[in-house]
Design an enzyme around this catalytic site. Structure first.
Site, short mmCIF file in Angstrom:
data_model
loop_
_atom_site.label_atom_id
_atom_site.label_comp_id
_atom_site.label_asym_id
_atom_site.label_seq_id
_atom_site.Cartn_x
_atom_site.Cartn_y
_atom_site.Cartn_z
N ASN A 1 0.94 -1.11 0.07
CA ASN A 1 0.07 0.09 0.01
C ASN A 1 0.83 1.31 0.11
O ASN A 1 0.40 2.18 0.14
CB ASN A 1 -1.06 0.06 1.16
CG ASN A 1 -2.03 -1.05 1.68
OD1 ASN A 1 -1.55 -2.07 2.25
ND2 ASN A 1 -2.77 -1.41 0.35
N ASN B 1 -2.52 -8.20 -2.05
CA ASN B 1 -3.71 -8.12 -3.35
C ASN B 1 -3.33 -6.97 -4.02
O ASN B 1 -3.93 -6.77 -5.27
CB ASN B 1 -4.87 -8.33 -2.71
CG ASN B 1 -5.14 -7.13 -1.46
OD1 ASN B 1 -4.58 -7.30 -0.38
ND2 ASN B 1 -6.37 -6.57 -1.79
N HIS B 2 -2.71 -6.15 -3.59
CA HIS B 2 -2.29 -4.74 -4.40
C HIS B 2 -1.09 -4.91 -5.06
O HIS B 2 -0.57 -3.94 -5.63
CB HIS B 2 -2.53 -3.36 -3.65
CG HIS B 2 -3.59 -3.19 -2.83
ND1 HIS B 2 -4.79 -2.78 -3.82
CD2 HIS B 2 -4.18 -3.26 -1.73
CE1 HIS B 2 -5.82 -2.52 -3.04
NE2 HIS B 2 -5.47 -2.96 -1.62
N HIS C 1 -2.51 -7.41 5.86
CA HIS C 1 -3.62 -7.13 5.02
C HIS C 1 -4.87 -6.46 5.88
O HIS C 1 -5.50 -5.55 5.42
CB HIS C 1 -4.24 -8.31 4.21
CG HIS C 1 -5.35 -8.06 3.53
ND1 HIS C 1 -5.40 -7.33 2.33
CD2 HIS C 1 -6.82 -8.21 3.69
CE1 HIS C 1 -6.67 -7.23 1.99
NE2 HIS C 1 -7.54 -7.79 2.88
N HIS D 1 -4.40 -4.42 8.22
CA HIS D 1 -3.99 -3.05 8.97
C HIS D 1 -4.53 -3.09 10.29
O HIS D 1 -4.37 -1.67 10.67
CB HIS D 1 -4.90 -2.06 7.99
CG HIS D 1 -4.22 -1.94 6.68
ND1 HIS D 1 -4.22 -0.98 5.40
CD2 HIS D 1 -3.57 -2.82 5.80
CE1 HIS D 1 -3.86 -1.24 4.55
NE2 HIS D 1 -3.23 -2.45 4.52
FE FE2 Z 1 -2.68 -3.74 2.72
FE FE2 Z 2 -3.82 -6.48 1.22
#
Ligand code: FE2
Ligand code: FE2
Length: 270
Positions: A40, A67-68, A178, A180
């Protein structure tokens, strides 16, 4: 071995905080190897090559994604030549990059870092358990490698906990990323794997998982596509964990790290 693991670096405030804190943490906690999740770092979505370079220069030995992974397209050629940047192992065959990095420290000890992604409330992926099993069949804790670390990138605590127990004895640590949000469940499992369901993010916690509040709230209340989410830009809390392993590669302790920003401070004893 003393291992530092920092959770999802969120936007500029997260990047600046981590770049400033990493050298200090490395020195004060006598860190042998540092791993940072960077999915992120670029305005909440992905990681640009110059940001990866800044994290490496500050003292990250390896960077993981999630996933990013591909939100910043420039990362695709970069990941092909930067082996210390990894993406989840259980992407389908043919996906750019690798899900594992085998590093040799200056003193000759080998450290394996693996990232897998969960499947509960996440994109469809190959099985993280089977993918990890195939990699770990070639790596023996305390024999071939002094430490084996897994970043489990996932939404569901149950899946992360099941994974950690499934590989307890074969790895030094399973660290969740993930969500956070740092969890209060740090422990060394019976077989010697350190576990924390999520280490939290390095970002501003006056936010909705790192994003500015108003547009994030509107998504829930209006049920309409709204304003683009922007990272919150207040002072970041650096979130992560310190893991200490013994000569057999098993964890001796895991302690949370929370520094700066809004969350209650947690700093392991040196
Ligand atoms: Fe994340
Ligand atoms: Fe993530």
């Amino acid at each position: 071995m003393r291992i530092l693991f920092l959770g999802d670096v969120m936007g500029r405030t997260g990047r600046d905080a981590v770049v400033a804190a990493l050298p200090v943490l490395r020195r004060d906690l006598k860190i042998d190897v540092a791993v940072v999740n960077g999915e992120n770092a670029s305005h909440g979505f992905g990681l640009a090559p110059d940001m990866a370079e800044a994290l490496f220069a500050a003292g990250a030995d390896a960077i993981t994604l999630g996933n990013h992974s591909w939100d910043r397209k420039e990362i695709i050629p970069y990941i092909a030549q930067q082996k210390r940047l990894i993406r989840p192992l259980n992407y389908p065959p043919g996906t750019p990059g690798e899900g594992v990095v085998d590093m040799t420290l200056a003193d000759g000890r080998r450290v394996l870092v693996v990232q897998v992604m969960g499947r509960l409330f996440m994109d469809a992926m190959d099985c993280p358990f089977r993918a990890a099993e195939a990699v770990l069949a070639r790596a023996r804790l305390g024999v071939t490698h002094a430490a084996i670390l897994v970043d489990f990138h996932g939404e569901a605590t149950s899946e992360k906990m099941a994974f950690a127990h499934a590989f307890d004895g074969a790895v030094s640590a399973v660290l969740g990323t993930h969500t956070h949000c740092p969890t209060a469940d740090c422990q060394v499992l019976p077989g010697g794997a350190a576990f924390m369901a999520d280490v939290g993010m390095c970002g501003d916690y006056d936010s909705v998982i790192g994003m500015g509040k108003a547009p994030a709230i509107a998504r829930f209340t209006r049920k309409m596509p709204g304003e683009r989410l922007q990272p919150a830009e207040g002072e970041a809390t650096i979130c992560g964990a310190l893991i200490e392993t013994g000569v057999d590669g098993r964890a001796l302790r895991i302690e949370p790290i929370r520094l700066g920003g809004r969350l209650a401070r947690a700093m392991p004893s040196a």
